[in-house]
Structures are given as structure tokens and as C-alpha cells.
Design a protein around this motif. Structure first.
Motif, short mmCIF file in Angstrom:
data_model
loop_
_atom_site.label_atom_id
_atom_site.label_comp_id
_atom_site.label_asym_id
_atom_site.label_seq_id
_atom_site.Cartn_x
_atom_site.Cartn_y
_atom_site.Cartn_z
N GLU A 382 -16.68 18.35 -88.19
CA GLU A 382 -15.93 18.87 -89.33
C GLU A 382 -15.96 20.39 -89.43
N HIS A 383 -16.62 21.02 -88.48
CA HIS A 383 -16.73 22.48 -88.53
C HIS A 383 -15.34 23.11 -88.42
N PRO A 384 -15.03 24.10 -89.25
CA PRO A 384 -13.69 24.72 -89.20
C PRO A 384 -13.31 25.24 -87.82
N VAL A 387 -11.99 22.24 -85.85
CA VAL A 387 -10.72 21.76 -86.40
C VAL A 387 -9.59 22.72 -86.07
N ASP A 388 -9.83 24.02 -86.24
CA ASP A 388 -8.80 25.03 -85.95
C ASP A 388 -8.45 25.05 -84.47
#
Length: 731
Positions: A382-384, A387-388
Motif C-alpha cells: 500500500e506504500h504510495p 502504487v504510483d
């Protein structure tokens, strides 16, 4: 399986047979104490408590333990058992189960009947070497004084895969005389005869046809064993003299029937009649055994390993089964109970998730739960940054680049392998789509000597697979057997491993040991000790550290890499997962040199003919690798271990793996129903776990597995601990 019926178990004797029963009982959840003059492997850690003691001279501490025992298993030599049984039974409470494992039954059972009327009594004779494992093997059983503990022990033996063969003591000794005393006498008689002839072993070995080679192999195995054990079989069994006389008479009859072919044929007809309808089966067994033998190997032949008689190896072992090799998948399916189907039907597993935030998930029915199922031990998915990166890859490439990596690959693949090389101190990482594909691609090349950093002997390799190693390695055993012989071993039986390694050395073969690093259901493997054991033989250690990656080491190199001092020692391969603690998807192999990488890229089938890791996840892997190098992963490790310590405290240290630096915890229950009840309590409390049943755990038992994460909060741990409803620990 209710090991509580067996209660407090004392195994007297730390030899191979005693160690086998202690290990099996412990794995089934029994409370076991081993007593002997010395442990079987002094200086080596053992999961089973040990008390120094002499059954022929029982001291006060030993007597105290016997007085509180519910089950006592004697795995000692016959003379020790015979001298000890009367004083020992006088120390046991009424209803205690007394078990022995002697190879001759009538003398001991006569003493038990005289002195132990108030006890339950069962007499066992495992008709195999413990190093072979109990699965599918016969255990001759005499029920002397029946009772609930004896019945439970026999159910356990069948649950472990053993075949309980019930006989009385007289039939046992009669059959043992035919199957052990007669067999050993025939082999030793052959050896004594051939040693008197005008031949030497080198001449005979060079020309020996398969029957002679088989007899030489049996002779070598017996003469490498303990003389006391073989003397016992001949001297102690009251039926053995008749068996030896029958053997001598048979030889005299051969000499008396050489007047013509017709006369000699009557002997063959008599033997054929004895085999009856089983003759065709045993002929096929013999053909299979001969096909497996290689009498042309140069150099010294494989040295036999010491064993107890009646081990069922060689032709006798082959005779237990049809000549066709067992199908591992069929075996696994046939042994699996309907427990997992029940768990699905009750909504205890197979959860359908519609949304996730941290460790809270929303299910298809609209309810919310805390999950202890995911193996994402650090919560990186779930770390940004991940995800990015995945979103950006979708924009740049679309959903997929459908090509094998040797034809066309996205830029992320090279970036990932470079970053992993930095994490692993300059060693080389090759990315695969899964850890299973690492095994499938690399192990055949390793066994064939194709990887430059991992040379193999001219005699080839022997694969040695831990019985608890992950199913993704077990299922390719048939492929590996096309390259070299394969043995399975129990990590707790160091003597068995030592014998296999010695056999490899004598045969001029390179041993390759396959193990997990962090067990998916429990345990940390001592990879350093295994490598040390292999070193004298030039062996290679292959570690599947899927569950250990990212959770240890300053850069998240994982359990095995950290155990080796943050380095990859010579002759070690690490297979790692990118799908668990790492936060992304895929697997990788860690090797030391570019030359190894070139071989893998050229010849590892999953790389040559399969696509790369799916594009969005490959980009996420790159982002995760950068987080490992940034130090962020090290901080998440501390949170993970803090959560592990909190749960261990809340559960009184009673869980599987308590106190270990493993992200896996388990609550083991003596019956499947108790495991189901625990899973239901957790589900009702809004906690999702993984319930496990046979064959993942011992037959008849249950396990509730909890996968811990850095993202779990104290409230989550408290709810889970309360729902487990473990009994309070003694203060």
C-alpha cells in the motif's frame, strides 16, 4: 488427533528409533521427555526436552518423572529392556501405557504379563530404518493390555502414515525369524562363502551381474551396522535356529537335486508355488530394482549406512510397493481430508475481499475484518511509491508487454535486477515470475553442473529434500530424479542426513540439499549448520527463503542472507520471493556471478519461454527495491518484531514460533474440531486467519496460522489473542 490421551510421554532411548518416535509425538502436540545416558547428537539443539538417565539404574529424578508419566516408550537394546522392565513397571501409575520397540517379542511380553497387569501395554516393531520415514511402512504391533492410550497411539501411527500390522508375540517372532533372521543369515552366509572362494572384491565387482551386485550391496549394508543388533536377531529370537536350519537344509537340497534338469526344476516349482499369485509382482519388483542399479560406476561403491535390522530397504523396501513410482500429486490428494472444504463452506477461509485499508478488509457481504492471512509482512503493497509506480507503468505501456524476456523486456526488469544486486552486496539476482518458476528453471541446471559457480562431481549429483520443504519443491521431485537420485530427510534427524552425505561422498556424487529458510507453517532452518555439514562433500545448499525476504538484514536481504553474515557463501543458492515481505510480485534467484546469470537466461525454461513479471507489478518491484535501499524497510522490520513480541506476550508464549524472528505464528490444536472451533471464534470476532489441517499438519490435528505485519495495531493483536482462547500459562 487427541494426543492429550497419551498425556505426559517419556521416550527412553535417544537412538534412531527413540528419536523418531519423540519427533513424531512432539510434532503431533504431545508433551515429550527423552531420557538416555546422553543425547543422540551432543551439542546440537533439540526441540524435545532431555533428561540424562539410565533405565537399568533408575535414579531419583528419573523415578519422579516415571511416576508422573502417562505413556512410557522403551526404545533401548533388548538386554537393557529385559533387565529394566520389572523395576520400571513398579514405578508407573495404574493405567500408564508401556510401549517397547524390541525386534524380539516373546521374552519381554512374558515379563510384562507377569508384572504389569495394571498397565496398558503395546509392543511395536517398526520394520524399517527410521531414516526412511514411517509413511507407508509396516509397524508390527502386539497389543498386550488394551486401553484408550494404546488405541490412541495406534491411531497416531496410522495418522503419521504407518501401517499397523497386528500380530501376537509368537506370530511376530515366527515372522521376524523368516523375514529378518533368515534373510540376514542368507546374506551373511553368501558373504562368508564368497570370502572363501578364489576371488577378490575388485574382480567380482567388475563382472557381477545384478543378483550378485544386490547381494554384495546387502552384505555391505549389514556389515556396516551394529554387530549387537544383528546378534540380537540371531541369538534372541527363539524361532531363529529353525530358520537357519531351514536355510542349511535348502542348500543341501540344491546339492542333492543336480542329477538332471527335471530334478532341479522341482526345486524351482516348489519356490514358485510358495510365491503363488504374488510371483508376478515380485518379478516386476526385481526388474525395477535391477534397472535402478548401476554396477558400472567407477571408483568406490556407495558405503552403506548403519541401521537397525528389518529396515525394509533394498529389495524388501521395493517389495512394499508396486514397481511404478508413487505419484506425488495423487498421494497428496488421496491423503487430504475434507476439512478444507468444510472451512470454505463455513466461511472460515476463501474470503472475497472488495476493499482494503491497512490490515482491515471489507468482504463481499459488506462486513469488515482484520486479516492475519496476507504474507505481506511489512505492508509495502500500500506504500504510495509502489502504487504510483504501478499506475505510471500502466500509462506508459498499457496492461502487458507480451514477450519473453530474451526477446523483448520493459526497462524495469534490468532496473530491478540491478537494485537487487545492490541489496545483496554485488551478488547477481535473476527475476522470475514466481518462486516456483525459480525452482523449475534453476534446479535442473544446478543438478546438471551447468552453473559455473556450482561445480558437480563426475559421478553426478544426489538431491536431498527436506520433508517439510515447500510443496513447490516437492512437486518437481520427479523432474529432479531424471538428473540424479533423490532422497528425502527429516531435519530433526541429523544422523540420517549424515549417512546420506557419507553415501554421496563414497559414491563420488555431489549432494544438493533443498530446504526452506523460514517455514511457512513454523520454524527457522539452521542454514549455516547445513552448509557446514555439506562443505566436506563439496555439496550445494539451495534455500527457498520466500517467507524470509525483506524481514531481516539492514537492507532487507532476508533471513538466510543475514544468517550467512549478509553475504552469499560459496555453494549456496537463495531463491527469494518478491510477493511477500518485499511488497510486489514475482521471485528471484541469487547467484554469485554473471556467468551464472548468462546460463539462466539462456537455459532456464521459465525465462526462455515465459513472459516477464506483469508490467505494473514489475514497476512496483523497482519502487520496493528502492525503499529497501533507503532504510525505510529497516524501520518497518522493527514494527513487525514489536508486534510479534506483543502477540507472544498476550498469548503467554504458547504459539508456534513464539520468541522466534519469524512473522508466522500458529496455534496448534490436538483435534481438527478444536481447530475449527478456534477458527470460528476468530471469525466471529472479526479476525481472518488461515486454518490448516492434514496433510499440512499431522492427521487429526488442527492449526490456526496468523501472518503478522508491521501494519497490525495492538487492538488487532488483542482481539486475536482473546479469540484464540488459549489456556492460561502457569505462573
Amino acid at each position: 488427533m487427541n494426543t492429550l490421551t497419551l498425556g505426559r510421554c517419556i521416550v527412553v532411548g535417544a537412538g534412531a528409533v527413540g528419536a523418531m518416535f519423540a519427533r513424531l509425538l512432539t510434532h503431533s502436540g504431545a508433551d515429550v521427555l527423552v531420557v538416555d545416558l546422553a543425547p543422540s547428537s551432543p551439542g546440537s539443539p533439540s526441540p524435545t526436552p532431555f533428561l540424562p538417565g539410565d533405565v537399568t539404574d533408575i535414579d531419583a529424578e528419573f523415578a519422579h518423572e516415571l511416576g508422573r508419566a502417562d505413556t512410557v516408550l522403551l526404545a533401548v537394546p533388548e538386554q537393557a529392556a529385559l533387565s529394566a522392565v520389572k523395576p520400571l513397571t513398579g514405578l508407573l501409575r495404574p493405567g500408564t501405557l508401556l510401549v517397547d520397540t524390541l525386534s524380539v517379542k516373546t521374552p519381554l511380553i512374558s515379563l510384562v504379563r507377569e508384572s504389569a497387569d495394571a498397565l496398558e501395554a503395546v509392543s511395536l516393531n517398526p520394520m524399517f530404518a527410521p531414516s526412511l520415514g514411517i509413511e507407508g511402512r509396516p509397524v508390527a504391533t502386539v497389543v498386550v493390555n488394551e486401553g484408550p492410550r494404546g488405541r490412541e497411539l495406534l491411531r497416531l501411527i496410522e495418522g503419521w502414515g504407518g501401517r499397523v500390522v497386528r500380530v501376537d508375540e509368537h506370530d511376530h517372532d515366527r515372522l521376524a525369524a523368516a523375514s529378518q533372521a533368515l534373510t540376514h543369515a542368507a546374506v551373511l552366509g553368501f558373504g562368508l562363502a564368497v570370502s572363501r572362494l578364489d576371488v577378490n572384491i575388485e574382480e567380482l565387482r567388475a563382472i557381477a551381474p545384478p543378483p550378485a551386485a544386490m547381494l554384495l550391496a546387502l552384505l555391505a549394508r549389514i556389515t556396516a551396522g551394529s554387530p549387537e543388533v544383528y546378534w540380537d536377531v540371531q541369538a534372541a529370537n527363539p524361532e531363529a535356529p529353525a530358520a537357519r536350519e531351514a536355510l542349511a537344509a535348502g542348500l543341501r537340497r540344491i546339492a542333492d537335486h543336480l542329477g538332471g534338469v527335471a530334478d532341479f526344476t522341482t526345486l524351482l516349482d516348489e519356490c514358485r508355488d510358495f510365491l503363488g499369485s504374488h510371483g508376478e509382482h515380485y518379478a516386476a519388483v526385481c526388474a525395477h530394482a535391477f534397472a535402478e542399479m548401476n554396477t558400472q560406476v567407477s571408483g568406490a561403491s556407495s558405503a552403506p549406512s548403519p541401521h537397525r535390522p528389518g529396515d525394509g530397504e533394498g529389495a524388501a523396501h521395493l517389495a512394499e510397493k508396486e514397481p511404478i513410482r508413487a505419484n506425488w500429486v495423487e498421494s497428496r490428494i488421496s491423503k487430504t481430508s475434507d476439512s478444507m472444504d468444510r472451512a470454505f463452506d463455513e466461511g472460515l477461509t476463501g474470503h472475497v475481499v472488495t476493499e482494503r485499508r491497512g490490515k482491515r478488509v471489507r468482504l463481499q457481504d459488506g462486513s469488515e475484518s482484520v486479516e492475519f492471512v496476507s504474507c505481506s509482512y511489512l505492508g509495502l503493497e500500500e506504500h504510495p511509491a509502489l502504487v504510483d509506480a504501478a499506475a505510471e507503468a500502466l500509462r506508459r505501456y498499457g496492461a502487458h508487454l507480451s514477450s519473453s524476456r530474451n526477446r523483448m523486456r520493459p526497462v524495469y526488469l534490468g532496473e530491478l535486477e540491478e537494485l537487487l544486486s545492490t541489496v545483496y552486496r554485488g551478488n547477481k539476482a535473476v527475476a522470475f515470475t514466481s518462486v516456483g518458476n525459480v525452482h523449475l528453471g534453476l534446479l535442473p541446471l544446478l543438478g546438471s553442473g551447468a552453473l559455473p559457480s556450482y561445480p558437480v562431481a563426475p559421478g553426478g549429483v544426489t538431491f536431498i529434500v527436506d520433508r517439510t520443504a515447500h510443496a513447490s519443491m516437492q512437486v518437481i521431485r520427479g523432474i529432479l530424479e531424471q538428473i540424479g537420485p533423490l532422497h528425502r530427510f527429516d531435519l530433526a534427524d541429523q544422523e540420517a542426513l549424515a549417512r546420506i552425505l557419507a553415501d554421496c561422498g563414497a559414491a563420488g556424487r555431489t549432494p544438493i540439499v533443498l530446504v526452506d529458510g523460514v517455514g511457512s507453517m513454523g520454524g527457522l532452518i539452521d542454514v549455516v549448520a547445513l552448509r557446514a555439514a555439506l562443505e566436506p562433500y563439496g555439496g550445494h545448499l539451495y534455500v527457498d527463503d520466500a517467507h524470509g525476504i525483506s524481514i531481516a538484514g539492514p537492507l532487507g536481504g532476508g533471513y538466510a542472507f543475514e544468517e550467512f553474515g549478509d553475504q552469499l557463501p560459496p555453494n549456496v543458492v537463495i531463491a527469494g520471493s518478491l510477493s511477500k515481505g518485499f511488497g510486489g510480485a514475482g521471485g528471484f534467484a541469487l547467484v554469485p556471478a554473471d556467468a551464472d546469470v548468462r546460463v539462466l537466461r539462456k537455459f532456464a525454461n521459465p525465462l526462455v519461454f515465459g513472459h516477464s513479471i506483469m508490467l505494473p507489478m514489475l514497476a512496483a518491484d523497482v519502487a520496493a527495491a528502492r525503499l529497501h535501499l533507503s532504510g525505510e524497510v529497516a524501520a518497518l522490520q522493527q514494527r513487525l518484531w514489536h508486534n510479534a513480541d506483543v502477540l507472544d506476550t498476550l498469548t503467554g508464549g504458547q504459539l508456534v514460533n513464539a520468541g522466534l524472528r519469524s512473522p508466522v505464528r500458529g496455534a496448534h490444536y490436538p483435534t481438527e474440531e478444536a481447530g475449527f472451533a478456534a477458527a470460528r471464534r476468530l471469525r466471529a470476532a472479526g479476525v481472518l486467519v488461515l486454518p490448516a489441517f492434514f496433510p499440512t499438519v499431522a492427521k487429526g490435528t488442527g492449526l490456526v496460522r496468523l501472518a503478522l505485519s508491521a501494519l497490525h495495531e495492538r487492538e488487532h493483536l488483542e482481539i486475536a489473542a482473546e479469540a484464540l482462547a488459549l489456556p492460561p500459562t502457569e505462573s
